[in-house]
Write a protein that holds these residues in place. Structure first.
Motif, PDB file in Angstrom:
ATOM      1  N   ALA A  21      -2.473   4.481   5.599  1.00 57.05           N
ATOM      2  CA  ALA A  21      -3.283   4.381   4.368  1.00 57.05           C
ATOM      3  C   ALA A  21      -2.681   5.230   3.257  1.00 57.05           C
ATOM      4  O   ALA A  21      -2.614   4.799   2.103  1.00 57.05           O
ATOM      5  CB  ALA A  21      -4.726   4.805   4.650  1.00 57.05           C
ATOM      6  N   ASP A  22      -2.231   6.441   3.591  1.00 57.00           N
ATOM      7  CA  ASP A  22      -1.606   7.311   2.586  1.00 57.00           C
ATOM      8  C   ASP A  22      -0.309   6.705   2.066  1.00 57.00           C
ATOM      9  O   ASP A  22      -0.018   6.757   0.872  1.00 57.00           O
ATOM     10  CB  ASP A  22      -1.341   8.701   3.157  1.00 57.00           C
ATOM     11  CG  ASP A  22      -2.599   9.528   3.323  1.00 57.00           C
ATOM     12  OD1 ASP A  22      -3.638   9.178   2.721  1.00 57.00           O
ATOM     13  OD2 ASP A  22      -2.536  10.539   4.058  1.00 57.00           O
ATOM     14  N   ILE A  23       0.479   6.137   2.966  1.00 58.02           N
ATOM     15  CA  ILE A  23       1.742   5.505   2.569  1.00 58.02           C
ATOM     16  C   ILE A  23       1.469   4.304   1.660  1.00 58.02           C
ATOM     17  O   ILE A  23       2.137   4.125   0.639  1.00 58.02           O
ATOM     18  CB  ILE A  23       2.565   5.109   3.806  1.00 58.02           C
ATOM     19  CG1 ILE A  23       3.047   6.369   4.526  1.00 58.02           C
ATOM     20  CG2 ILE A  23       3.733   4.204   3.422  1.00 58.02           C
ATOM     21  CD1 ILE A  23       3.657   6.103   5.896  1.00 58.02           C
ATOM     22  N   ALA A  24       0.485   3.481   2.011  1.00 57.12           N
ATOM     23  CA  ALA A  24       0.137   2.315   1.193  1.00 57.12           C
ATOM     24  C   ALA A  24      -0.318   2.757  -0.196  1.00 57.12           C
ATOM     25  O   ALA A  24       0.103   2.176  -1.207  1.00 57.12           O
ATOM     26  CB  ALA A  24      -0.949   1.489   1.872  1.00 57.12           C
ATOM     27  N   ARG A  25      -1.146   3.785  -0.264  1.00 56.50           N
ATOM     28  CA  ARG A  25      -1.629   4.294  -1.554  1.00 56.50           C
ATOM     29  C   ARG A  25      -0.463   4.853  -2.380  1.00 56.50           C
ATOM     30  O   ARG A  25      -0.372   4.640  -3.581  1.00 56.50           O
ATOM     31  CB  ARG A  25      -2.694   5.370  -1.307  1.00 56.50           C
ATOM     32  CG  ARG A  25      -3.505   5.748  -2.493  1.00 56.50           C
ATOM     33  CD  ARG A  25      -4.744   6.593  -2.179  1.00 56.50           C
ATOM     34  NE  ARG A  25      -4.705   7.394  -0.951  1.00 56.50           N
ATOM     35  CZ  ARG A  25      -5.277   7.052   0.208  1.00 56.50           C
ATOM     36  NH1 ARG A  25      -5.906   5.900   0.329  1.00 56.50           N
ATOM     37  NH2 ARG A  25      -5.198   7.844   1.263  1.00 56.50           N
ATOM     38  N   HIS A  26       0.447   5.550  -1.699  1.00 60.89           N
ATOM     39  CA  HIS A  26       1.626   6.115  -2.368  1.00 60.89           C
ATOM     40  C   HIS A  26       2.488   4.997  -2.973  1.00 60.89           C
ATOM     41  O   HIS A  26       2.934   5.098  -4.117  1.00 60.89           O
ATOM     42  CB  HIS A  26       2.419   6.937  -1.349  1.00 60.89           C
ATOM     43  CG  HIS A  26       3.584   7.681  -1.905  1.00 60.89           C
ATOM     44  ND1 HIS A  26       3.452   8.693  -2.835  1.00 60.89           N
ATOM     45  CD2 HIS A  26       4.910   7.579  -1.658  1.00 60.89           C
ATOM     46  CE1 HIS A  26       4.641   9.173  -3.123  1.00 60.89           C
ATOM     47  NE2 HIS A  26       5.548   8.511  -2.432  1.00 60.89           N
ATOM     48  N   ARG A  27       2.692   3.934  -2.223  1.00 57.96           N
ATOM     49  CA  ARG A  27       3.476   2.792  -2.727  1.00 57.96           C
ATOM     50  C   ARG A  27       2.788   2.130  -3.914  1.00 57.96           C
ATOM     51  O   ARG A  27       3.438   1.725  -4.882  1.00 57.96           O
ATOM     52  CB  ARG A  27       3.710   1.784  -1.611  1.00 57.96           C
ATOM     53  CG  ARG A  27       4.715   2.266  -0.602  1.00 57.96           C
ATOM     54  CD  ARG A  27       5.006   1.232   0.448  1.00 57.96           C
ATOM     55  NE  ARG A  27       6.016   1.739   1.371  1.00 57.96           N
ATOM     56  CZ  ARG A  27       6.070   1.456   2.645  1.00 57.96           C
ATOM     57  NH1 ARG A  27       5.173   0.632   3.184  1.00 57.96           N
ATOM     58  NH2 ARG A  27       7.006   1.958   3.415  1.00 57.96           N
ATOM     59  N   GLU A  28       1.476   2.014  -3.848  1.00 53.40           N
ATOM     60  CA  GLU A  28       0.716   1.455  -4.982  1.00 53.40           C
ATOM     61  C   GLU A  28       0.868   2.338  -6.217  1.00 53.40           C
ATOM     62  O   GLU A  28       1.040   1.831  -7.330  1.00 53.40           O
ATOM     63  CB  GLU A  28      -0.762   1.333  -4.630  1.00 53.40           C
ATOM     64  CG  GLU A  28      -1.079   0.241  -3.651  1.00 53.40           C
ATOM     65  CD  GLU A  28      -2.540   0.267  -3.189  1.00 53.40           C
ATOM     66  OE1 GLU A  28      -3.369   0.954  -3.823  1.00 53.40           O
ATOM     67  OE2 GLU A  28      -2.836  -0.407  -2.187  1.00 53.40           O
ATOM     68  N   ASN A  29       0.811   3.640  -6.024  1.00 54.03           N
ATOM     69  CA  ASN A  29       0.966   4.566  -7.152  1.00 54.03           C
ATOM     70  C   ASN A  29       2.349   4.450  -7.769  1.00 54.03           C
ATOM     71  O   ASN A  29       2.496   4.507  -8.990  1.00 54.03           O
ATOM     72  CB  ASN A  29       0.676   5.995  -6.707  1.00 54.03           C
ATOM     73  CG  ASN A  29      -0.782   6.209  -6.361  1.00 54.03           C
ATOM     74  OD1 ASN A  29      -1.645   5.410  -6.718  1.00 54.03           O
ATOM     75  ND2 ASN A  29      -1.066   7.273  -5.633  1.00 54.03           N
TER      76      ASN A  29
END
Length: 108
Positions: A21-29
């Motif tokens: 989830a953190d990685i996905a959010r980081h990629r979105e950012n």
């Protein structure tokens, strides 16, 4: 407009684990940041961990690291000044996972 190189340094992802989830959010950012500053970006890329280190005439199957820190990628940024380029780089998501950026003006 001048060209600036932004080097992104960060902990080696193999040594610091993050949740999916953190990685996905980081990629979105990152995607949002690239969209926001797209007109100022003139190229760049993330880097793989596959490389060769050449030092003192010797080549090894490695990359440069200081502790667990590596160069994770780079951007070429167009800006009027070093202050403007640093201001743009200062808003990127590299800092979310303890990374940091170095901004340097490119020679003509």
């Amino acid at each position: 407009m001048k060209n600036f190189l932004v080097l992104f340094r960060e902990p080696d992802g193999r040594t610091e684990q993050h949740s999916e989830a953190d990685i996905a959010r980081h990629r979105e950012n990152w995607a949002e940041w690239m969209t926001r500053w797209g007109a100022s970006l003139a190229g760049g890329s993330g880097l793989t961990l596959n490389g060769r280190l050449i030092k003192d005439g010797n080549t090894s199957d490695d990359i440069h690291r200081v502790g667990t820190e590596i160069v994770g990628g780079f951007l070429i940024l167009k800006a009027e000044s070093l202050d403007e380029a640093a201001g743009i780089a200062g808003t990127c998501p590299i800092y979310e996972f303890d990374g940091y950026a170095e901004v340097r003006e490119m020679q003509k």
